[in-house]
Design a protein around this motif. Sequence first.
Motif, PDB file in Angstrom:
ATOM      1  N   GLN A  93     -63.573  12.023  84.306  1.00  0.00           N
ATOM      2  CA  GLN A  93     -62.642  11.180  85.060  1.00  0.00           C
ATOM      3  C   GLN A  93     -63.265  11.008  86.429  1.00  0.00           C
ATOM      4  O   GLN A  93     -63.760  11.967  87.021  1.00  0.00           O
ATOM      5  CB  GLN A  93     -61.287  11.858  85.163  1.00  0.00           C
ATOM      6  CG  GLN A  93     -60.284  11.039  85.930  1.00  0.00           C
ATOM      7  CD  GLN A  93     -58.917  11.687  85.898  1.00  0.00           C
ATOM      8  OE1 GLN A  93     -58.550  12.380  84.973  1.00  0.00           O
ATOM      9  NE2 GLN A  93     -58.147  11.451  86.943  1.00  0.00           N
ATOM     10  N   ALA A  94     -63.280   9.786  86.925  1.00  0.00           N
ATOM     11  CA  ALA A  94     -63.956   9.515  88.190  1.00  0.00           C
ATOM     12  C   ALA A  94     -63.144   8.530  89.022  1.00  0.00           C
ATOM     13  O   ALA A  94     -62.233   7.873  88.519  1.00  0.00           O
ATOM     14  CB  ALA A  94     -65.351   8.953  87.925  1.00  0.00           C
ATOM     15  N   GLU A  95     -63.511   8.444  90.289  1.00  0.00           N
ATOM     16  CA  GLU A  95     -62.895   7.475  91.195  1.00  0.00           C
ATOM     17  C   GLU A  95     -63.980   6.597  91.785  1.00  0.00           C
ATOM     18  O   GLU A  95     -65.067   7.066  92.110  1.00  0.00           O
ATOM     19  CB  GLU A  95     -62.160   8.191  92.322  1.00  0.00           C
ATOM     20  CG  GLU A  95     -60.956   8.976  91.854  1.00  0.00           C
ATOM     21  CD  GLU A  95     -60.273   9.732  92.978  1.00  0.00           C
ATOM     22  OE1 GLU A  95     -60.697   9.600  94.142  1.00  0.00           O
ATOM     23  OE2 GLU A  95     -59.323  10.468  92.676  1.00  0.00           O
ATOM     24  N   VAL A  96     -63.673   5.313  91.891  1.00  0.00           N
ATOM     25  CA  VAL A  96     -64.560   4.322  92.484  1.00  0.00           C
ATOM     26  C   VAL A  96     -63.753   3.594  93.543  1.00  0.00           C
ATOM     27  O   VAL A  96     -62.577   3.286  93.341  1.00  0.00           O
ATOM     28  CB  VAL A  96     -65.044   3.307  91.414  1.00  0.00           C
ATOM     29  CG1 VAL A  96     -65.875   2.218  92.031  1.00  0.00           C
ATOM     30  CG2 VAL A  96     -65.804   4.008  90.310  1.00  0.00           C
ATOM     31  N   GLU A  97     -64.379   3.310  94.670  1.00  0.00           N
ATOM     32  CA  GLU A  97     -63.695   2.558  95.719  1.00  0.00           C
ATOM     33  C   GLU A  97     -64.596   1.401  96.133  1.00  0.00           C
ATOM     34  O   GLU A  97     -65.699   1.621  96.631  1.00  0.00           O
ATOM     35  CB  GLU A  97     -63.409   3.468  96.906  1.00  0.00           C
ATOM     36  CG  GLU A  97     -62.622   2.798  98.003  1.00  0.00           C
ATOM     37  CD  GLU A  97     -62.252   3.776  99.089  1.00  0.00           C
ATOM     38  OE1 GLU A  97     -61.137   4.312  99.022  1.00  0.00           O
ATOM     39  OE2 GLU A  97     -63.085   4.012  99.985  1.00  0.00           O
ATOM     40  N   ILE A  98     -64.134   0.167  95.868  1.00  0.00           N
ATOM     41  CA  ILE A  98     -64.917  -1.022  96.204  1.00  0.00           C
ATOM     42  C   ILE A  98     -63.984  -2.117  96.719  1.00  0.00           C
ATOM     43  O   ILE A  98     -62.789  -2.110  96.435  1.00  0.00           O
ATOM     44  CB  ILE A  98     -65.718  -1.563  94.989  1.00  0.00           C
ATOM     45  CG1 ILE A  98     -64.780  -1.946  93.838  1.00  0.00           C
ATOM     46  CG2 ILE A  98     -66.753  -0.581  94.534  1.00  0.00           C
ATOM     47  CD1 ILE A  98     -65.460  -2.670  92.704  1.00  0.00           C
ATOM     48  N   GLY A  99     -64.549  -3.033  97.452  1.00  0.00           N
ATOM     49  CA  GLY A  99     -63.824  -4.214  97.883  1.00  0.00           C
ATOM     50  C   GLY A  99     -64.015  -5.306  96.839  1.00  0.00           C
ATOM     51  O   GLY A  99     -65.139  -5.667  96.530  1.00  0.00           O
ATOM     52  N   ILE A 100     -62.931  -5.794  96.269  1.00  0.00           N
ATOM     53  CA  ILE A 100     -63.003  -6.869  95.268  1.00  0.00           C
ATOM     54  C   ILE A 100     -61.978  -7.942  95.615  1.00  0.00           C
ATOM     55  O   ILE A 100     -60.989  -7.676  96.297  1.00  0.00           O
ATOM     56  CB  ILE A 100     -62.750  -6.354  93.827  1.00  0.00           C
ATOM     57  CG1 ILE A 100     -61.388  -5.646  93.719  1.00  0.00           C
ATOM     58  CG2 ILE A 100     -63.872  -5.443  93.368  1.00  0.00           C
ATOM     59  CD1 ILE A 100     -61.008  -5.235  92.313  1.00  0.00           C
TER      60      ILE A 100
END
Length: 72
Positions: free
Chosen positions: A14-21
């Motif tokens: 399980q992972a977290e990603v943080e991006i501007g979309i």
Amino acid sequence: MKKIVKFSVERTTQAEVEIGIDVPDEFLDEDGEVCDDEGLRDWAEENHKWTDQELIFEEVVDTSVIEVLNSY
């Protein structure tokens, strides 16, 4: 008797990603806030642009043996 055993495993993480979309308008309310988390989640699942992003957190949730490959 002690043996060396080689086997393949499958890991679930399980992972977290943080991006501007650019979030499609259909998932936003009149104030520009996300109002449909489930719809946005489904959209993100289909839009794989995020898969190359660096993970900010990752945790192994499960590991299981798939197949014994060799033993000696």
